[in-house]
Design an enzyme around this catalytic site. Structure first.
Site, mmCIF file in Angstrom:
data_model
loop_
_atom_site.group_PDB
_atom_site.id
_atom_site.type_symbol
_atom_site.label_atom_id
_atom_site.label_comp_id
_atom_site.label_asym_id
_atom_site.label_seq_id
_atom_site.Cartn_x
_atom_site.Cartn_y
_atom_site.Cartn_z
ATOM 1 N N HIS A 135 -32.149 16.780 10.584
ATOM 2 C CA HIS A 135 -33.158 16.303 9.633
ATOM 3 C C HIS A 135 -33.459 14.838 9.901
ATOM 4 O O HIS A 135 -32.577 14.021 10.171
ATOM 5 C CB HIS A 135 -32.739 16.573 8.185
ATOM 6 N N GLU A 181 -35.102 17.402 3.898
ATOM 7 C CA GLU A 181 -33.774 18.016 3.795
ATOM 8 C C GLU A 181 -33.042 17.530 2.554
ATOM 9 O O GLU A 181 -32.371 18.306 1.869
ATOM 10 C CB GLU A 181 -32.966 17.677 5.057
#
Length: 484
Positions: A135, A181
């Site tokens: 992420h 995320e």
């Protein structure tokens, strides 16, 4: 990483295809340590082409860029923010210049609508994909360098090195940098949901990298015992790290929705806010009962909040896995057998280079077999003695095992303090260190998997060091290094 939960041998496979030296030198371990861990080897593909050694300096340069981006954009790189957009553009520009097919995927259902970045290297069958993801976003509290510029930078540098080397690939290699995320794995969930069942079936493994530079870090692998995790584990096993299951990270990072969709997953992590145990500190170093990352989700998560050692081991492990999973070039034919000459010492000093008197028939220390053995130290006075041999390991074999029989006899009476040492090395890599604390009444076989040295010419070295009083004898016999 997202903050809330949703639900005796040393393998050295990474050295294949490289020229290194096996050596034994005086140990630098603390006095109470009888055996030392393996030092960092050069990453390589065990069966065919050598995987590259990823420059941690280059990875750190990416971290610096992300830190600068955050500083210039309100202090963070949160999804949907200017800092996130600038981070994405930095990665995208580098990948496009390297020759990747790069696409942005708008995540309309994200808490902070913004883009995933997907990069695919041309080549390899489209229905055989290995995918590596991290992420790209951070939290609003700080620049998010360990969490997760470390994972993002590790993948970016691996992608750039793959492009620069441009090897033949046997699978399609796809990289991804996820948005949102930190708000609930939203970017990766959006991507997985956008795939139809056929497209999901093309992905043979998804590998996730979230927080891979924690300053008090551990060595954790998602689904550590799975087949998918095998190449990641093999590399860290080669460093003697004894990785553990990533319990803290279960359900908390972008591998989750891939796993839920039936796609095999694994990945590296170095730990977040959970505390390192005493047992983990004993084998990995660091501080027991302290968080793996003391700056987790805080403003101090800057470039100063990263362990270069942990980061380097993750970056090289990614390269090893990528090369093993997706890089072709043909597997050499194994021409195996014993590669150590005069391993039983029955031809005296032939093939070996040894300190005076080390290879001997003296009855004061009997050989395990035959008449000769190598007897290092045992003088009861300060000194260093060595035993070396250059060996060439063939490439393309399934296994490579170094074995020798060791008898340790000592007049030392302590059960807690090291006075005399025998160190075994392969090149600059220390395989093990033994001491007066490892005394034994007879010979004990010591074995190491050294598949990582396949295709290389290396020097096997045993070095014994003894202090000024009370002898310790290190007696070695029947040395073998067998490729098969």
């Amino acid at each position: 990483m997202r903050g809330r939960t949703l639900s005796a041998g040393i393998a050295l496979a990474v050295f294949a295809g490289m020229t290194v030296t096996l050596a034994t030198q005086p140990a630098t371990a603390s006095p109470s340590t009888a055996t030392t861990a393996v030092t960092r080897p050069i990453a390589a593909y065990a069966a065919a082409l050598a995987a590259p050694d990823i420059s941690v300096t280059n990875v750190q340069a990416h971290l610096t860029q992300f830190n600068t981006i955050a500083t210039s954009n309100g202090g963070n790189r949160r999804a949907g923010s200017a800092g996130y957009t600038a981070s994405l553009n930095y990665v995208k520009t580098r990948l496009q210049a390297a020759g990747y097919t790069v696409t942005e995927q708008y995540c309309s259902s994200c808490t902070y609508p913004s883009n995933n970045l997907i990069a695919e290297w041309p080549g390899g069958p489209a229905d055989q994909v290995v995918m590596f993801g991290a992420h790209l976003d951070g939290v609003s509290a700080g620049p998010g360098i360990n969490d997760n510029a470390t994972g993002s930078s590790t993948l970016l540098e691996n992608a750039l090195v793959l492009a620069a080397q441009n090897p033949t690939v046997t699978k399609r290699v796809r990289f991804a940098w996820w948005t949102d995320e930190e708000q609930g794995l939203n970017g990766s969930r959006f991507y997985v949901n956008s795939l139809n069942s056929t497209q999901r079936g093309y992905i043979k493994g998804y590998y996730n990298f979230d927080m891979v530079g924690s300053t008090n870090g551990g060595y954790f692998i998602n689904r550590v015992s799975s087949t998918t995790a095998a190449p990641l584990k093999a590399y860290w096993d080669s460093l003697g790290l004894q990785p553990e299951e990533n319990v803290e990270g279960q359900g908390r990072s972008d591998d989750y929705y891939f796993q839920q969709a039936g796609i095999p997953t694994s990945g590296y992590a170095a730990g977040a806010s959970a505390r390192k145990t005493s047992a983990q500190a004993a084998k990995w170093g660091g501080t027991a009962n302290s968080a793996y990352d003391p700056c987790y989700h805080r403003s101090c998560d800057t470039t100063a909040n990263v362990s270069a050692t942990v980061l380097n081991r993750a970056a090289d492990g990614v390269a090893y896995a990528l090369w093993q999973l997706a890089v072709g070039g043909g597997t050499p034919t194994c021409t195996g057998g014993q590669v150590v000459g005069n391993g039983g010492f029955e031809s005296g000093n032939t093939t070996w280079t040894a300190s005076s008197g080390v290879i001997t028939t003296s009855s004061a220390q009997p050989a395990r077999t035959g008449s000769y053995k190598a007897w290092l130290n045992g003088n009861g006075s300060s000194g260093t003695e060595s035993l070396t041999q250059s060996v060439t390991l063939p490439a393309g074999c399934a296994s490579y095992t170094l074995s020798f029989w060791l008898h340790i006899d000592t007049a030392e009476t302590t059960t807690s303090r090291v006075y005399d040492r025998l160190t075994v090395q392969l090149g600059s890599t220390t395989l093990a260190t033994y001491s007066n604390l490892n005394r034994a009444s007879g010979y004990v076989q010591r074995s190491f998997s050294v598949a990582g040295f396949a295709g290389q010419t290396v020097t096997l070295r045993f070095t014994g060091t003894e202090d000024s009083s009370l002898q310790t004898s290190f007696v070695i016999d029947d040395v073998t290094l067998v490729a098969s």
